[in-house]
Scaffold this active site. Structure first.
Site, PDB file in Angstrom:
ATOM      1  CE  LYS A   1      77.028 -34.821 -56.831  1.00 56.35           C
ATOM      2  NZ  LYS A   1      77.358 -35.146 -55.587  1.00 56.35           N
TER       3      LYS A   1
HETATM    4  C1  LIG Z   1      77.675 -36.151 -54.421  1.00 52.69           C
HETATM    5  C2  LIG Z   1      77.098 -35.710 -53.113  1.00 52.69           C
HETATM    6  C3  LIG Z   1      77.749 -36.100 -51.777  1.00 52.69           C
HETATM    7  C4  LIG Z   1      79.451 -36.820 -51.960  1.00 52.69           C
HETATM    8  O1  LIG Z   1      80.126 -36.550 -52.742  1.00 52.69           O
HETATM    9  P1  LIG Z   1      81.213 -37.615 -53.171  1.00 52.69           P
HETATM   10  O2  LIG Z   1      82.311 -36.910 -54.101  1.00 52.69           O
HETATM   11  O3  LIG Z   1      80.467 -38.653 -54.011  1.00 52.69           O
HETATM   12  O4  LIG Z   1      82.094 -38.372 -52.075  1.00 52.69           O
HETATM   13  C5  LIG Z   1      77.586 -35.621 -50.859  1.00 52.69           C
HETATM   14  N1  LIG Z   1      76.311 -34.708 -50.469  1.00 52.69           N
HETATM   15  C6  LIG Z   1      75.596 -34.515 -51.707  1.00 52.69           C
HETATM   16  C7  LIG Z   1      74.374 -33.718 -51.601  1.00 52.69           C
HETATM   17  C8  LIG Z   1      76.181 -34.859 -52.936  1.00 52.69           C
HETATM   18  O5  LIG Z   1      75.185 -34.822 -54.044  1.00 52.69           O
END
Ligand SMILES: *Cc1c(COP(=O)(O)O)cnc(C)c1O
Length: 397
Positions: free
Chosen positions: A196
Site C-alpha cells: 500500500k
Molecule cells: C489491503 C486491503 C485490505 C486489507 O488490508 P490488510 O492490511 O492486508 O488486512 C482491505 N481492503 C482492501 C481494498 C485492500 O486493498
C-alpha cells in the site's frame, strides 16, 4: 516488425521481475524504528497517539485509530456501527475479500453490489436496488485509488438511514471534489501493508469525525478493556474492566514510529504515482487494444493500482495468456480482483454464483494491474510500456 516474445523464447524486456507494488524504506525509517526498540515502550507507547494525530491531521479527520492491519480496521468499523446478526451491509464485489469478511465476522450478511464498467467502483444504481429493511451500511471501496461517487452514496445513505464506510485502503492521498479521502464517509479504513502507499509492516487505521465511534474502536482493539496498559502505569493503578468483547488489534509502538516516518513522505509518493499514471495514460492512448480505467474529473486519484482493460475482440488470446506473456517479459503484473462473490466461501455460505454481478465479472476477464510504486525509475516505467506494446502488437488479430 514483431519481436519474438519472451514467452516464446525471445529476449525479455527485463531480466529481473519488476513487482506491481513495493514498499520504500529509507535510513530515516530505520532510525525511527531503532530508537523505539531502545525505549521503554515496544507497544502502546507514545508513538501510537502521535501517529494517530499525524494521520488524522494528514487526512483532515478529527480522529484516527491505529490497529494491527487493514482487515482489523474494517472489523472495528463494523463493530463501531453495531453491525450484528440479521443486519445487511452492501459491499461491491471488485475488492479484496476482507471488505466483505468484516461483515461476516460480526454475524451480519454482506449483500453484493456490482460495479460501474468504466471505473470498477461500486454502482450506486445497484446499491439502490439492493437496499432492504435490513440494510444498515454500505462499504464503498475506492478501487485502485479512485474515490467512489460519494455524492450519490451519501444521498442513498441519508434517504435510507444507512451508515457509509469507505474502504480507502487504496486511496490515501486522494480526494473527491477537493475533500480528502479519509473524510468522505462516516468511517474510512486504511491498510499499512507493504504494497500500500505507506507501510508499518502490517497495520491499519480508521478515520472518523465521530469521537464516540473512535472511543468504541479503541476499546475494541484492546480486548474490550476501557484503559490501556500505559494509562494504568501512569496512574499507578492495576484495576481494569472488560466491558464488551474485543480483540487484540493493537499496533506496536515501533510500527507507529515507522508510520510517522513514512507519513512524511506520502505527499511526494502520491505525486510520483500520479506522474507514472499520466505517462502510462499517454503511452496507452496509442494502443487501441489497451484501455486504462476511466478517471472521473471530480476526483484526485491516488493510484494504489494502475489497472488496464484489454479489448479481447482485437486480440487473438485471452487475459491469462497476456498475463503469462507479461510475466515472461519480467513484468510483475497482478490481478485485482477475483470478484468476491465467486470465492467458494461465499458461494457456499450465501449461494452466490456467476451472473450476480455481470459488470464485475466481465471486467475480471479483461483486467490487469501494471507495476506502479513511487520508487520506480523512468526507465522502469518505459520498460512496462515497451512490454505491454510488444505483447499487444504480437497478439493483435
Ligand atoms: C489491503 C486491503 C485490505 C486489507 O488490508 P490488510 O492490511 O492486508 O488486512 C482491505 N481492503 C482492501 C481494498 C485492500 O486493498
Amino acid at each position: 516488425m514483431k519481436t519474438k516474445l519472451a514467452v516464446d523464447g525471445g529476449i525479455p524486456v527485463r531480466q529481473t521481475m519488476l513487482p506491481y507494488g513495493r514498499q520504500w524504506i529509507d535510513e530515516d525509517d530505520i532510525t525511527a524504528v531503532t530508537a523505539v526498540l531502545r525505549s521503554d515502550w515496544l507497544t502502546t507507547g507514545p508513538n501510537v497517539p502521535e501517529f494517530e494525530t499525524a494521520f488524522a491531521g494528514f487526512v483532515g479527520a478529527r480522529e484516527a485509530v491505529a490497529v494491527s492491519n487493514g482487515t482489523a480496521a474494517l472489523h472495528a468499523a463494523m463493530h463501531a456501527l453495531g453491525i450484528g446478526p440479521g443486519d445487511e451491509v452492501i459491499v461491491p464485489v471488485m475488492t479484496f475479500a476482507a471488505s466483505a469478511n468484516c461483515v461476516v465476522y460480526q454475524g451480519g450478511t454482506p449483500v453484493f453490489a456490482d460495479v460501474q464498467a468504466d471505473t470498477l467502483l461500486i454502482d450506486p444504481d445497484d446499491v439502490a436496488a439492493k437496499i432492504t429493511a435490513r440494510t444498515k451500511a454500505i462499504v464503498a471501496v475506492d478501487y485502485a485509488g479512485q474515490p467512489c461517487d460519494y455524492e450519490r452514496l451519501h444521498t442513498l445513505a441519508r434517504q435510507h438511514g444507512l451508515k457509509l464506510v469507505a474502504d480507502a485502503c487504496h486511496a490515501i492521498g486522494g480526494a473527491y471534489r477537493e475533500m480528502p479521502v479519509g473524510t468522505l464517509a462516516d468511517l474510512s479504513t486504511f491498510s499499512l501493508h507493504p504494497v500500500k502507499h505507506i507501510t508499518t509492516g502490517e497495520g491499519g487505521v480508521i478515520t472518523t469525525h465521530d469521537d464516540e465511534m473512535a472511543r468504541r474502536m479503541r476499546v475494541f482493539r484492546n480486548h474490550g478493556i476501557t484503559t490501556d496498559h500505559r494509562q494504568r502505569a501512569e496512574q499507578g493503578a492495576w484495576f481494569y474492566e472488560m466491558v464488551e468483547l474485543g480483540y487484540n488489534y493493537r499496533l506496536t509502538d515501533f510500527q507507529c514510529a515507522l508510520g510517522l516516518s513514512q507519513l512524511r513522505k506520502l505527499p511526494g509518493w502520491v505525486a510520483r504515482r500520479q506522474a507514472i499514471a499520466r505517462t502510462y495514460d499517454a503511452a496507452f492512448a496509442g494502443l487501441t487494444a489497451v484501455a486504462p480505467l476511466t478517471t472521473r474529473p471530480e476526483v484526485s486519484h491516488a493510484y494504489h493500482l494502475y489497472v488496464v482493460r484489454f479489448d479481447l475482440s482485437q486480440l487473438t488470446v485471452d487475459r491469462n495468456t497476456l498475463f503469462q506473456a507479461l510475466r515472461a517479459e519480467g513484468m510483475g503484473v497482478n490481478l485485482h480482483y477475483i470478484p468476491v462473490h465467486l470465492h467458494p466461501f461465499y458461494r457456499q455460505r450465501l449461494g452466490t454464483r456467476p451472473g450476480l454481478c455481470p459488470a464485475a465479472e466481465a471486467a475480471y476477464a479483461e483486467i490487469m494491474s501494471l507495476p506502479i510504486f513511487p520508487q520506480m525509475s523512468d526507465e522502469d516505467v518505459q520498460d512496462v510500456i515497451t512490454a505491454v506494446s510488444k505483447i499487444v502488437t504480437a497478439y493483435l488479430n
